[in-house]
Design an enzyme around this catalytic site. Structure first.
Site, short mmCIF file in Angstrom:
data_model
loop_
_atom_site.label_atom_id
_atom_site.label_comp_id
_atom_site.label_asym_id
_atom_site.label_seq_id
_atom_site.Cartn_x
_atom_site.Cartn_y
_atom_site.Cartn_z
N SER A 153 0.85 -0.99 0.08
CA SER A 153 -0.03 0.05 -0.09
C SER A 153 0.91 1.28 -0.08
O SER A 153 1.97 1.25 -0.35
CB SER A 153 -1.07 0.00 1.21
OG SER A 153 -1.75 0.90 1.08
N ASN A 154 0.30 2.59 0.50
CA ASN A 154 1.09 3.53 0.71
C ASN A 154 0.46 4.63 1.68
O ASN A 154 -0.33 4.02 2.32
CB ASN A 154 0.97 4.40 -0.66
CG ASN A 154 -0.37 4.57 -1.22
OD1 ASN A 154 -1.11 5.47 -0.69
ND2 ASN A 154 -0.85 4.01 -2.42
#
Length: 407
Positions: free
Chosen positions: A219-220
């Site tokens: 993810s981020n």
């Protein structure tokens, strides 16, 4: 003093009922009251009993130039303080600070003090500015309460991040008085014939989650704040707004239809489906460009040596919508770390966007997690660089540009 009045012209002559609850942030209510009075508003104050431990009724009575109401009746003479009359008097009921306890009671209809009975009787718009420690704010119960209240039409002025009374640092600080006063001013600003009224817009926001196995994912750092601010601003100006959201802890903006997704593939499907019935879209989500080619069905165990993950490209949402858009409006975001304007201009052309909102991680105060952003608009006519602004202000400027293109 005159500058404050000029900055908040829509508050002139408005009747604001200011509710104060038991939070250390109650000291900001004094500054807020002064701002409202300077702008020409009439202010009356209702406090919870615990609020008196944080700021005195004498202080608020002096600033508001009205008696302070705490109890249901005056113990000296038995005069009744009518919550019904208070609700009918006000043009807006502003609760600042609003504690987790008061928010929970507002959601469930508990009426055990004058402030809460007034809330249940109020026919006017209600605005709440939460203030609490970061873990209390992030708790699922508080977030559910905020979402429920927002769905009922309560305007939530999102708290900021910073050092808290506990000594911890995080999200939970009550918004600054100037921001809250500006929110009220916008609430009363004269309605204009916005070209957004009656149109349907799609906004994507937040991060996608790409599973590796049942435990881990890629993810981020996106929190969704920018996209949620844009969705809320579009809805406020009359657009029917669909928010396709990755995972986030944010409450749904008032008047917005939210569709939750997790992966880039899910966001692609949801965005394409929503865009089929829309007049435009704002692609603000931080969508993964790559996702694991295979997802393990059981947890990948740690072994000696290295682990190699094979990734495949995800489907490009903005490019797909750009191919389909026709005369519709499409806005993209570009978060860059080098050759920023060159890369953003290339995205503008490649994906058939009307304009790109460029973020640079080089700019202090911009990017993920914070409450501010510094962006540059890039379109086929040139560029427009904005100063560092709150994300709410950036959202307003983005929607201003959308309106100008629709006209």
């Amino acid at each position: 003093m005159q500058s404050g009045a000029k900055a908040l012209p829509a508050l002139e002559g408005r009747r604001i009922l200011l509710g104060i609850t038991g939070s250390i942030a109650a000291y900001k209510a004094a500054v807020l009251c002064r701002l409202l009075k300077t702008a020409g508003a009439e202010v009356r104050v209702v406090m919870t009993p615990l609020a008196k431990q944080f700021i005195t009724p004498l202080t608020m009575a002096t600033l508001s130039k009205n008696p302070i109401l705490v109890e249901f009746f005056d113990p000296e003479n038995g005069a009744w303080n009518s919550h019904v009359s208070l609700g009918e008097w006000a043009d807006c009921f502003l609760i600042a600070p609003a504690t987790a306890n008061t928010l929970a009671k507002m959601r469930t209809g508990v009426a055990d003090n004058l402030l809460l009975t007034t809330y249940l009787s109020a026919r006017c718009p209600v605005v709440a500015a939460p203030a609490m420690d970061l873990d209390m704010y992030a708790h699922p119960a508080t977030q559910e309460n905020l979402r429920a209240l927002a769905a009922r039409g309560v305007k939530i002025v999102e708290p900021g991040e910073g050092e808290l009374a506990s000594g911890l640092t995080g999200k939970g600080r009550m918004a600054e008085p100037e921001e809250i006063a500006a929110c009220l001013n916008a609430l009363f600003a004269p309605e204009t014939a916005s070209p957004l009224r009656g149109r349907r817009f799609v906004v994507t926001a937040g991060a996608t989650i790409e599973p590796i196995d049942p435990v881990r994912f890629l993810s981020n750092h996106s929190t969704g704040k920018m996209g949620y601010a844009i969705a809320g601003e579009l809805a406020r100006r009359g657009a029917e707004t669909v928010l396709v959201s990755g995972r986030t802890a944010l409450p749904t903006p008032a008047g917005v239809e939210r569709r939750d997704v997790l992966s880039a593939d899910e966001m692609f499907d949801a965005a394409v489906e929503a865009f089929a019935h829309a007049d435009g879209a704002v692609m603000c989500a931080a969508v993964a460009d790559y996702t694991p080619a295979e997802v393990a069905t059981t947890k990948i165990k740690k072994n000696d040596g290295e682990l190699t993950l094979r990734l495949r490209r995800t489907r490009d949402i903005a490019a797909c919508l750009g191919q389909q858009k026709g005369s519709r409006l499409l806005v993209g975001f570009a978060l860059e770390t080098d050759r920023e304007e060159e890369n953003a201009a290339a995205k503008l052309a490649k994906k058939n966007l009307d304009f790109v909102v460029l973020n640079s991680l080089r700019d202090p105060g911009a990017g993920f997690r914070g409450d501010t952003n510094k962006v540059t608009f890039i379109d086929r006519r040139g560029r427009e660089a904005l100063p560092l602004l709150s994300k709410a202000e950036v959202a307003a400027r983005i929607v201003d540009k959308i309106e100008s293109l629709l006209k």
